[in-house]
Design an enzyme around this catalytic site. Structure first.
Site, PDB file in Angstrom:
ATOM      1  CD1 TRP A 101       0.406  11.645 -29.168  1.00 32.65           C
ATOM      2  CD2 TRP A 101      -1.327  13.001 -29.622  1.00 32.65           C
ATOM      3  NE1 TRP A 101      -0.113  12.099 -27.981  1.00 32.65           N
ATOM      4  CE2 TRP A 101      -1.168  12.925 -28.220  1.00 32.65           C
ATOM      5  CE3 TRP A 101      -2.350  13.780 -30.144  1.00 32.65           C
ATOM      6  CZ2 TRP A 101      -1.999  13.604 -27.326  1.00 32.65           C
ATOM      7  CZ3 TRP A 101      -3.182  14.462 -29.261  1.00 32.65           C
ATOM      8  CH2 TRP A 101      -3.004  14.375 -27.878  1.00 32.65           C
ATOM      9  CG  ASP A 169       3.887  15.206 -33.590  1.00 27.20           C
ATOM     10  OD1 ASP A 169       4.567  15.878 -32.798  1.00 27.20           O
ATOM     11  OD2 ASP A 169       2.735  14.794 -33.323  1.00 27.20           O
ATOM     12  CE  LYS A 193       2.537  16.100 -24.659  1.00 26.09           C
ATOM     13  NZ  LYS A 193       2.169  15.855 -26.025  1.00 26.09           N
TER      14      LYS A 193
HETATM   15  C1  LIG Z   1       0.882  15.766 -26.871  1.00 23.48           C
HETATM   16  C2  LIG Z   1       1.115  15.451 -28.285  1.00 23.48           C
HETATM   17  C3  LIG Z   1       0.372  16.049 -29.316  1.00 23.48           C
HETATM   18  C4  LIG Z   1      -0.779  16.992 -29.045  1.00 23.48           C
HETATM   19  O1  LIG Z   1      -0.329  18.198 -28.565  1.00 23.48           O
HETATM   20  P1  LIG Z   1      -1.319  19.435 -28.294  1.00 23.48           P
HETATM   21  O2  LIG Z   1      -0.349  20.547 -28.095  1.00 23.48           O
HETATM   22  O3  LIG Z   1      -2.108  19.092 -27.088  1.00 23.48           O
HETATM   23  O4  LIG Z   1      -2.174  19.624 -29.492  1.00 23.48           O
HETATM   24  C5  LIG Z   1       0.692  15.727 -30.616  1.00 23.48           C
HETATM   25  N1  LIG Z   1       1.687  14.873 -30.905  1.00 23.48           N
HETATM   26  C6  LIG Z   1       2.431  14.282 -29.946  1.00 23.48           C
HETATM   27  C7  LIG Z   1       3.513  13.327 -30.330  1.00 23.48           C
HETATM   28  C8  LIG Z   1       2.161  14.545 -28.610  1.00 23.48           C
HETATM   29  O5  LIG Z   1       2.885  13.951 -27.656  1.00 23.48           O
END
Ligand SMILES: *Cc1c(COP(=O)(O)O)cnc(C)c1O
Length: 359
Positions: A101, A169, A193
């Site tokens: 990511w 993030d 998540k």
């Molecule tokens: C799952 C995830 C993403 C991507 O998320 P989407 O909502 O599918 O775009 C980005 N960063 C991290 C750390 C993730 O776990």
């Protein structure tokens, strides 16, 4: 209905009470005689949900609404990979590359300016977190990924980037532990998540920094518009915001982030203890213990065949989602906030039995 043990990485487990409250709201929201899926986002009743969810977010994080805003937007965390540089990249930004990511975030930022890769762990397939950084003093911001969902590493402390605004993030560990959130200028987290269903992203922005955002960009991609309009510039994802709101109430009822963190630490230890007891069998993928994630616990078994067998036998015991990410293989258990300790205890017991039968 008997609930399965849910270890999916995302979309992922939610508290049963939240699922039930959502079921009720899907039938009859706020006693209006309409579903949460059928109500105007401008209704007084939904407006209250939005406002309260924003307020609870900042409250849980220990942030003042005088200094920070909380908005809910669509497009997934992946859209934030572009929105952050679009709004805040003027010339260059620092990125710490600690997984897939983080790599995607850095790649997207290159479309908008110079990206300085200040540290990376790709040399050994992201099995550790870099500890030293050469931050650029003149960067517009520095970006980190606080929990690496695929590789099972997690930052335990916040790096000091000096006067350079820090962006994170936090998709897979948002509100899972106490942190000094005031060290961050912007935090984003896809809800699916640790916070709610897919379809909404939580963004926390420092007001003072927002003033420096680029204005010559598409309206829907401006944080400022979403802040000014209270996440209602256009139709927000009404149902996902409702569920996030209920999840925050659940966290508050548990006792807030300190209580959640203590529980998460206990759950993770149950599984890491298995790695430490049988290191030749449960081979944790993370090199240094201090980098181990409380949220995504990743390991290999001696052979891919044993990994398949492990996942298949666990599934028969109604333990779901234990297959590693398709890009790395192996096994992964995601033990997010809402994953009950009973599920983790069941998994640890199964790991013990599987070891004895297959060692
Ligand atoms: C799952 C995830 C993403 C991507 O998320 P989407 O909502 O599918 O775009 C980005 N960063 C991290 C750390 C993730 O776990």
């Amino acid at each position: 209905m008997e609930r399965a043990h849910n270890f999916f990485a995302g979309p992922a487990v939610l508290p049963l009470s939240v699922v039930e409250e959502t079921k009720d709201a899907v039938m009859n929201f706020a006693n209006l005689g309409v579903s949460i899926m059928e109500v105007s986002h401008r209704s007084k009743e939904f407006d209250a949900v939005m406002l309260e969810t924003q307020k609870d977010t900042l409250e849980l994080m220990g942030l003042s609404s005088e200094d920070y805003d909380c908005v809910f937007v669509g497009g997934g965390a992946s859209m934030q990979f572009a929105m952050v540089p679009m709004n805040f990249m003027h010339t260059k930004a620092d990125y710490v590359v600690t997984g897939e990511w983080a790599t995607k975030a850095a790649k997207e930022a290159k479309l908008f300016g110079e990206v300085v890769k200040v540290a990376s762990s790709e040399d050994t397939n992201f099995n550790y977190l870099p500890k030293t950084f050469a931050w650029s003093p003149d960067a517009d911001y520095a970006h980190i990924t606080t929990n690496n969902t695929i590789y099972g590493t997690e930052w335990k402390t916040t790096p000091d980037t000096g006067s350079v605004p820090l962006v994170a993030d936090m998709s897979s560990n948002m509100l899972s532990r106490t942190l000094d959130f005031s060290k961050y200028s912007l935090i984003y987290a896809g809800a699916q998540k640790n916070l709610g269903p897919a379809g909404v992203v939580m963004v926390i922005i420092k007001k003072a920094w927002l003033e420096k955002a680029n204005q010559n960009i598409p309206t829907m991609l401006k944080y400022k518009i979403h802040v000014e309009k209270g996440s209602m510039y256009n139709t927000p994802p009404v149902l996902p915001v409702f569920v996030v709101g209920r999840t925050l109430k659940w966290i508050k009822a548990l006792g807030g982030l300190e209580a959640v963190e203590a529980l998460n630490a206990k759950k993770a230890a149950l599984l890491y203890d298995m790695f430490d007891a049988y290191p030749e069998f449960y081979k944790g993928t993370v090199k240094a213990k201090e980098d181990r994630s409380m949220m995504n616990i990743t390991w290999n078994l001696p052979t891919p065949e044993l990994e398949d067998k492990f996942v298949a036998e666990a599934k028969k015991l109604r333990m779901l989602g234990l297959k590693g990410h398709r890009s790395v293989g192996g096994c992964r258990a995601s033990t997010y906030n809402s994953c009950p300790i009973e599920s983790v205890q069941a998994l640890a017991k199964f790991m013990e039995e599987f070891y004895t039968a297959n060692k």
